[in-house]
Design an enzyme around this catalytic site. Structure first.
Site, PDB file in Angstrom:
ATOM      1  N   GLU A   1       0.828  -1.212   0.000  1.00 46.24           N
ATOM      2  CA  GLU A   1       0.000   0.000   0.000  1.00 46.24           C
ATOM      3  C   GLU A   1       0.860   1.259   0.000  1.00 46.24           C
ATOM      4  OE1 GLU A   1      -2.520   0.528   3.442  1.00 46.24           O
ATOM      5  OE2 GLU A   1      -3.456   2.304   2.627  1.00 46.24           O
TER       6      GLU A   1
ATOM      7  N   LYS B   1      -2.611  -2.143  -3.094  1.00 50.69           N
ATOM      8  CA  LYS B   1      -3.635  -1.258  -2.508  1.00 50.69           C
ATOM      9  C   LYS B   1      -3.242   0.168  -2.840  1.00 50.69           C
ATOM     10  CE  LYS B   1      -5.996  -0.011   1.776  1.00 50.69           C
ATOM     11  NZ  LYS B   1      -6.658  -0.566   2.967  1.00 50.69           N
TER      12      LYS B   1
HETATM   13  C1  5MM Z   1      -4.853   4.695   4.341  1.00 51.20           C
HETATM   14  O1  5MM Z   1      -5.338   3.937   5.367  1.00 51.20           O
HETATM   15  C2  5MM Z   1      -5.748   2.619   5.070  1.00 51.20           C
HETATM   16  C3  5MM Z   1      -7.080   2.605   4.354  1.00 51.20           C
HETATM   17  O2  5MM Z   1      -7.981   3.347   5.128  1.00 51.20           O
HETATM   18  P1  5MM Z   1      -8.942   4.456   4.457  1.00 51.20           P
HETATM   19  O3  5MM Z   1      -9.901   3.701   3.570  1.00 51.20           O
HETATM   20  O4  5MM Z   1      -9.597   5.075   5.651  1.00 51.20           O
HETATM   21  O5  5MM Z   1      -8.062   5.403   3.705  1.00 51.20           O
HETATM   22  C4  5MM Z   1      -5.836   1.864   6.400  1.00 51.20           C
HETATM   23  O6  5MM Z   1      -5.761   0.464   6.185  1.00 51.20           O
HETATM   24  C5  5MM Z   1      -4.742   2.311   7.338  1.00 51.20           C
HETATM   25  O7  5MM Z   1      -3.529   1.860   6.839  1.00 51.20           O
HETATM   26  C6  5MM Z   1      -5.041   1.733   8.715  1.00 51.20           C
HETATM   27  O8  5MM Z   1      -6.193   2.359   9.182  1.00 51.20           O
HETATM   28  C7  5MM Z   1      -3.877   1.891   9.689  1.00 51.20           C
HETATM   29  O9  5MM Z   1      -3.662   3.249   9.945  1.00 51.20           O
HETATM   30  P2  5MM Z   1      -2.531   3.709  11.016  1.00 51.20           P
HETATM   31  O10 5MM Z   1      -2.624   5.214  10.955  1.00 51.20           O
HETATM   32  O11 5MM Z   1      -2.944   3.194  12.336  1.00 51.20           O
HETATM   33  O12 5MM Z   1      -1.220   3.163  10.557  1.00 51.20           O
END
Ligand code: 5MM
Length: 332
Positions: A178, A220
């Site tokens: 990602e 991703k």
């Molecule tokens: C970009 O964040 C990922 C996808 O979430 P959205 O659809 O809200 O954009 C998400 O998987 C993110 O990586 C996780 O929530 C982990 O976030 P943190 O900030 O705890 O590393």
């Protein structure tokens, strides 16, 4: 026994997607619970995950869920460990294995992602104890005019994503890679398109150089959108055209699937933009299945309805299921 490509293909099965419920402690507390007046605590983070994962019927819309380490050690209200209750429903449990962001020494306004130290041992433990089928590692790419991102930050994040992917495949799981391009800033959609082309192009090149099995990864990605402070709202057709153009130019056909993050779009925006992308992908005969791997866009309305009160759980679950239904319908 399923091989890695089979697992990757199951994760992008037509009409379904992936829930990202892998917020680390700080993100869960400060960005999910507190804004809805919910006291941050381990038990409230468990309840937040139970609200989503134990919603009856989620298996109609979800192939996989990305979890956070703390959640793997927790159980649902019925006392079943979360990973086990997902597997029982035919949903593949995944685990976020990066350890967050740190400043990039060569360009301190940018970040690199930590977590390679001790990674093989952690992967072996997740697989053995929780039978996780896939993992996730997130890099964050910031845009600031033509100043950021720097080529060095793009390259270093790509190198780390490739090293992670290789270790995950060795451990018998599918790596989700990602490289999130952040929505923050006043950049144009054209600039976002240019940056995403560089970021995904570099990532694919480095993964191939490092001999990552490209038929056993999930990409991703962000959609191509104007920055949130640009004052410009892109039409779904514009988003779809630019996003598909980047993906067709950069992603090899052997990649089994591409999933989108919602990245701060509203739930409705993330749904209509996905619908436009899915429609265009079909028209263009795109070589890979495309679906969602949203956190915020799937969770936001359900969290607002729940507000931490037990009596609101049935209504919050209905809202969650309704959003899953809409996002899944966007794929057809
Ligand atoms: C970009 O964040 C990922 C996808 O979430 P959205 O659809 O809200 O954009 C998400 O998987 C993110 O990586 C996780 O929530 C982990 O976030 P943190 O900030 O705890 O590393």
């Amino acid at each position: 026994m399923l091989d890695l490509t089979d697992i990757a293909q199951s994760l992008v099965a037509h009409g379904k997607g992936i829930l990202a419920a892998d917020e680390s402690g700080d993100t869960a507390d400060n960005k999910r619970l507190k804004p809805h007046g919910i006291e941050p605590s381990e038990e409230n983070r468990r309840k937040f995950r139970d609200l989503l994962l134990a919603t009856p019927g989620v298996e109609q819309y979800l192939t996989g869920v990305i979890l956070y380490d703390e959640t793997l050690h927790q159980s649902d209200d019925a006392g079943t460990p979360f990973a086990k209750s997902l597997s029982n429903k035919g949903i593949i449990p995944g685990i976020k294995v990066d350890e967050g962001l740190e400043p990039f020494p060569e360009s301190p306004d940018e970040t690199i992602t930590k977590g390679l130290l001790g990674l093989p041992e952690r992967l072996a433990e997740y697989k053995k104890t929780y039978d996780t089928g896939f993992t996730k590692w997130r890099a964050a790419i910031k845009i600031d005019g033509t100043r950021l991102p720097t080529a060095q930050a793009i390259h270093e994040n790509a190198k780390r994503l490739a090293m992670y992917a290789l270790e995950v495949q060795k451990a018998g799981m599918v790596p989700m890679v990602e490289p999130e391009m952040l929505l923050d800033g006043n950049h144009s959609r054209m600039r976002a398109k240019e940056v995403l082309t560089d970021v995904i192009g570099m990532l694919m090149q480095v993964m191939e150089e490092q001999a990552v099995d490209m038929s056993a990864i999930i990409l991703k990605t962000s959609m191509v959108l104007s920055g949130k402070d640009s004052g410009h709202t892109d039409t779904p057709e514009e988003v779809a055209a630019d996003t598909m153009s980047v993906l067709m130019d950069t992603v090899p056909i052997e990649v089994p699937g591409i999933v989108f993050l919602s990245g701060g779009q509203s739930p409705d925006q993330a749904t209509t933009n996905l619908a436009a992308i899915a429609k265009l992908a079909k028209e263009m005969n795109a070589p890979w299945p495309l679906t969602f791997s949203y956190a915020r866009a799937l969770q936001e309305d359900a969290l607002a309805t729940w507000a931490g009160k037990d009596e609101n759980i049935p209504a919050a679950r209905e809202v969650f299921l309704e959003r899953l239904k809409k996002v899944s319908a966007a794929l057809t």
